[in-house]
Write a protein that holds these residues in place. Structure first.
Motif, short mmCIF file in Angstrom:
data_model
loop_
_atom_site.label_atom_id
_atom_site.label_comp_id
_atom_site.label_asym_id
_atom_site.label_seq_id
_atom_site.Cartn_x
_atom_site.Cartn_y
_atom_site.Cartn_z
N ARG A 96 0.90 -1.16 -0.05
CA ARG A 96 -0.09 -0.02 -0.09
C ARG A 96 0.79 1.35 -0.07
O ARG A 96 1.36 1.94 1.16
CB ARG A 96 -1.05 -0.05 1.26
CG ARG A 96 -1.93 -1.19 1.13
CD ARG A 96 -2.78 -1.16 2.30
NE ARG A 96 -1.91 -1.95 3.24
CZ ARG A 96 -2.17 -2.47 4.43
NH1 ARG A 96 -3.43 -2.48 4.64
NH2 ARG A 96 -1.38 -2.90 5.42
N ASP A 98 1.15 4.80 -0.21
CA ASP A 98 0.02 5.85 0.30
C ASP A 98 0.75 6.58 1.39
O ASP A 98 0.86 6.26 2.67
CB ASP A 98 -0.99 5.03 0.90
CG ASP A 98 -2.53 6.28 0.98
OD1 ASP A 98 -2.14 7.49 1.40
OD2 ASP A 98 -3.37 5.69 1.13
N ASN A 100 -0.64 8.94 3.26
CA ASN A 100 -1.54 8.74 4.34
C ASN A 100 -1.42 7.60 5.47
O ASN A 100 -1.86 7.74 6.30
CB ASN A 100 -3.02 8.95 3.92
CG ASN A 100 -3.17 10.35 3.13
OD1 ASN A 100 -2.70 11.24 3.45
ND2 ASN A 100 -3.92 10.44 2.02
N LYS A 101 -0.73 6.70 4.87
CA LYS A 101 -0.42 5.34 5.74
C LYS A 101 0.77 5.03 6.11
O LYS A 101 1.06 4.25 6.89
CB LYS A 101 -1.01 4.31 4.81
CG LYS A 101 -2.32 4.11 4.58
CD LYS A 101 -2.98 2.96 4.00
CE LYS A 101 -4.46 2.97 3.66
NZ LYS A 101 -5.00 2.01 2.81
N TYR A 102 1.74 6.04 5.62
CA TYR A 102 3.00 5.49 5.82
C TYR A 102 3.61 5.83 7.35
O TYR A 102 4.37 4.87 7.73
CB TYR A 102 3.98 6.52 5.05
CG TYR A 102 5.42 6.16 4.71
CD1 TYR A 102 6.04 4.91 4.32
CD2 TYR A 102 6.52 7.02 5.31
CE1 TYR A 102 7.13 4.81 4.31
CE2 TYR A 102 7.80 6.76 5.04
CZ TYR A 102 8.07 5.38 4.45
OH TYR A 102 9.47 5.04 4.66
N SER A 104 1.79 5.51 10.12
CA SER A 104 1.27 4.28 10.68
C SER A 104 1.96 2.83 10.40
O SER A 104 2.33 2.17 11.35
CB SER A 104 -0.50 3.85 10.20
OG SER A 104 -0.65 3.80 9.15
N GLN A 105 2.44 2.80 9.14
CA GLN A 105 2.97 1.76 8.81
C GLN A 105 4.35 1.60 9.28
O GLN A 105 4.89 0.71 9.90
CB GLN A 105 3.21 1.66 7.40
CG GLN A 105 1.89 1.30 6.59
CD GLN A 105 2.29 1.74 5.08
OE1 GLN A 105 3.24 2.17 4.37
NE2 GLN A 105 1.20 1.31 4.16
#
Length: 176
Positions: A96, A98, A100-102, A104-105
């Motif tokens: 993923r 993204d 916007n998710k980096y 949290s990853q």
């Protein structure tokens, strides 16, 4: 293989000079967005591994590397797949891609090594600052090599990132 001080056993397929081992692409960031193809021979791939070893890149057996990039991209193939595998790292292949998710990853997987573009890192630090306001400073002591690749950041942005990393317990600054 002798150049990389690696496997010395038997091969099922005899080694052939100049045989294409990989066909990859670059991001196209250097020629007006045009993707460039890269053909890498066996020798070139092994020489790349040997050069990484000679440079003493701090990839250590048992560490983890997070990648959102496909292995068909040349930088990803060598920096985030081949060299980590050669050194015995665990690769976290998170498909993923993204911004916007980096954040949290990174916080979920806690990789020692992460390579991403400047825009992803800028978003990461904005999200980090928002999270810090809600819950306090996060612990980034797991970082060994956060890397900015592709499009970069300004010297001022890099300085701010490094100040934040230090506040969050990172033992290293951003690699650029």
């Amino acid at each position: 293989m002798a150049m990389a001080d690696a496997y010395t056993g038997e091969y099922k397929e005899p080694f052939k000079d100049n045989r294409i081992a990989f066909i990859t692409s670059s991001s196209g960031s250097t020629i007006h967005g045009t993707v460039k193809g890269i053909m890498s021979t066996n020798e070139a791939a092994l020489a790349q591994l040997a050069k990484c070893d000679a440079a003493e890149i701090p990839f250590y057996k048992g560490d983890t590397v997070l990648t959102n990039l496909p292995p068909t991209a040349s930088t990803a193939m060598f920096c985030l797949y081949l060299y980590p595998l050669y050194k015995g790292l665990t690769i976290i292949d998170e498909p993923r891609l993204d911004e916007n998710k980096y954040y949290s990853q990174i916080m979920q997987y806690k990789p020692q090594i992460a390579l991403m573009t400047g825009s992803f890192w800028k978003k990461f630090f904005r999200d980090l600052q928002a999270d810090a306001k809600r819950r306090g400073l996060p612990d980034l002591s797991f970082f060994q090599m956060p890397i900015i690749g592709g499009e970069g950041v300004t010297p001022g942005e890099l300085q701010t990132m490094n100040e934040i990393l230090k506040l969050c317990g990172s033992p290293v600054s951003m690699f650029n």
